[in-house]
Enzyme design. Structure first.
Site, mmCIF file in Angstrom:
data_model
loop_
_atom_site.group_PDB
_atom_site.id
_atom_site.type_symbol
_atom_site.label_atom_id
_atom_site.label_comp_id
_atom_site.label_asym_id
_atom_site.label_seq_id
_atom_site.Cartn_x
_atom_site.Cartn_y
_atom_site.Cartn_z
ATOM 1 N N THR A 29 0.811 -1.206 0.000
ATOM 2 C CA THR A 29 0.000 0.000 0.000
ATOM 3 C C THR A 29 0.847 1.260 0.000
ATOM 4 O OG1 THR A 29 -1.629 -1.172 1.355
ATOM 5 C CG2 THR A 29 -1.897 1.196 1.161
ATOM 6 N N ARG B 44 -10.460 -10.275 -5.964
ATOM 7 C CA ARG B 44 -10.137 -10.078 -4.548
ATOM 8 C C ARG B 44 -9.977 -8.592 -4.259
ATOM 9 N NH1 ARG B 44 -5.590 -7.616 -1.611
ATOM 10 N NH2 ARG B 44 -5.467 -8.642 0.433
ATOM 11 N N VAL B 45 -10.559 -8.151 -3.157
ATOM 12 C CA VAL B 45 -10.446 -6.764 -2.705
ATOM 13 C C VAL B 45 -9.873 -6.774 -1.298
ATOM 14 C CG1 VAL B 45 -11.689 -4.639 -2.166
ATOM 15 C CG2 VAL B 45 -12.389 -6.024 -4.128
ATOM 16 N N GLY B 46 -8.859 -5.959 -1.065
ATOM 17 C CA GLY B 46 -8.259 -5.866 0.252
ATOM 18 C C GLY B 46 -8.842 -4.737 1.074
ATOM 19 N N ASP B 47 -8.096 -4.323 2.067
ATOM 20 C CA ASP B 47 -8.586 -3.271 2.968
ATOM 21 C C ASP B 47 -8.452 -1.876 2.386
ATOM 22 O OD1 ASP B 47 -5.658 -3.650 3.329
ATOM 23 O OD2 ASP B 47 -5.876 -1.967 4.707
ATOM 24 N N THR C 242 -1.667 -0.595 6.427
ATOM 25 C CA THR C 242 -0.992 -1.335 5.376
ATOM 26 C C THR C 242 -0.614 -2.701 5.920
ATOM 27 O OG1 THR C 242 0.903 -1.321 3.845
ATOM 28 C CG2 THR C 242 1.273 -0.383 6.013
ATOM 29 N N GLY C 243 -0.514 -3.685 5.045
ATOM 30 C CA GLY C 243 -0.150 -5.024 5.483
ATOM 31 C C GLY C 243 -1.052 -6.080 4.879
ATOM 32 N N GLY D 154 -4.165 -7.225 4.025
ATOM 33 C CA GLY D 154 -5.484 -6.615 3.892
ATOM 34 C C GLY D 154 -6.642 -7.518 4.224
#
Length: 276
Positions: A150, A165-168, A188-189, A191
Site C-alpha cells: 500500500t 479479490r479486494v483488500g482493505d 498497510t499489510g 489486507g
C-alpha cells in the site's frame, strides 16, 4: 500543513506533497497528484502499487484505490480495476462525480472510461519484474517473498491473488479513515486480516477522545493483538496524523514511514520495530 506515507518508497510522494502544499495547492489535489505519479511509475510496481504491480493468478493486474477528505460523505474508491495505471484518479472522480462511493470491476472500468480514462492492455500494466515473477509462479509455484502492498491507500493487491479479490485499501475505516475535525489514519499489510478490525476508524476515534496519534496507533495494535489471543500477529502497519500536524505509527513488523510537517526543511523517514 503535513503529509505522511507508508513504507520507504512513499518518500517521493511525500516530497511532492510537501512542495505542492507549500505552493498553496488544495490538499485533495495534492494527495491525488502525488499518489498518481507513484502509481504510474513502473519501478514502484514491485512494491505492489499500480503499474508494474503483480497480477492475479490469471495474470491480470487489478488495482484498488480510495480517497477521503474527512468532510461528511466525501469518499470515493475503486476496486479490482483493470487497465488503469492511476486508480486514485478514478477514485477521485467517484468521489466528485458519482452518486456511489465504491465501484468495482467492470463497473469501475466503465465509469473510468466515461470520465475520459483510457483502458490500457494488460501487458502495459506489467513490468519485466512482475511478468517474470508471474511466469515463475506458473512454472515453479514460486511466491513473491518481499514487497509492500500500500501507498497510503492505493494497491495492486496480494501477488497472484484470486480474480476479484479486494483488500482493505479501498474500504473506509479499514485501509483509511479521515475526519476533518480530528485527523486521519491509514493501514498497510495483510489486507484480508486488516479489514476484519477496522483499525483506521478506531485510530481516529481514539484521537477524537484525546489520544495522540502515536498513542492511538499503539492502542489499536494492542487491541488487535489481544483479540488474536496470543497468536502471532499478522502483518499490519498503522500511521496517523492529527489536525495539529502530529504523526504517529505502530506496527507488528519493521515498518518505515515518511512524514513532513510545516517547519521541517526535509521529508523525514522513521523506522519502527527495526530488528536489532
Amino acid at each position: 500543513m503535513a503529509a505522511v506515507g507508508t513504507w520507504s518508497f512513499s518518500r517521493p510522494a511525500v516530497e511532492r506533497m510537501r512542495c505542492m502544499l507549500l505552493d498553496g495547492q488544495n490538499a485533495t489535489d495534492v494527495v491525488e497528484t502525488a499518489m498518481a505519479e507513484v502509481e504510474d511509475d513502473v519501478d514502484t510496481g514491485r512494491h505492489i502499487v499500480g503499474r508494474g504491480g503483480f497480477p492475479n493468478f490469471k495474470g491480470v493486474v487489478e488495482c484498488d484505490a480510495a480517497i477521503m477528505e474527512g468532510e461528511p460523505g466525501r469518499f470515493g474508491a475503486v476496486a479490482a480495476l483493470k487497465g488503469i495505471a492511476q486508480p486514485c484518479r478514478v477514485a477521485r472522480k467517484v468521489m466528485d462525480r458519482s452518486p456511489h462511493s465504491l465501484l468495482v470491476g467492470e463497473g469501475a472500468e466503465s465509469f473510468a472510461q466515461e470520465q475520459g480514462f483510457i483502458s490500457e492492455p494488460n501487458n502495459n500494466m506489467l513490468s519485466d519484474h512482475s511478468a517474470t515473477a508471474y511466469q515463475e509462479f506458473l512454472e515453479k509455484n514460486k511466491r513473491v517473498k518481499d514487497g509492500h502492498d500500500t501507498l497510503g491507500v492505493s494497491t495492486s493487491g496480494a501477488p497472484f491473488k484470486s480474480p476479484g479479490r479486494v483488500g482493505d485499501s479501498p474500504l473506509p475505516g479499514c485501509g483509511l479513515y479521515a475526519d476533518h475535525t480530528v485527523g486521519a489514519a491509514a493501514a498497510t499489510g495483510d489486507g484480508d486480516k486488516i479489514m476484519c478490525y477496522c483499525p483506521s476508524f478506531h485510530v481516529v476515534q481514539l484521537m477524537r477522545q484525546g489520544l495522540s496519534p502515536n498513542e492511538a496507533c499503539h492502542a489499536v495494535l494492542a487491541d488487535i493483538q489481544r483479540r488474536i489471543s496470543g497468536d502471532k500477529c499478522f502483518e499490519i502497519g498503522l500511521i496517523s496524523l492529527n489536525m495539529k500536524g502530529e504523526v504517529g505509527a505502530a506496527s507488528s513488523v519493521a515498518f518505515p514511514y515518511t512524514f513532513w510537517k510545516q517547519g521541517m526543511d526535509l521529508v523525514k523517514e522513521l523506522v519502527i520495530n527495526q530488528p536489532k
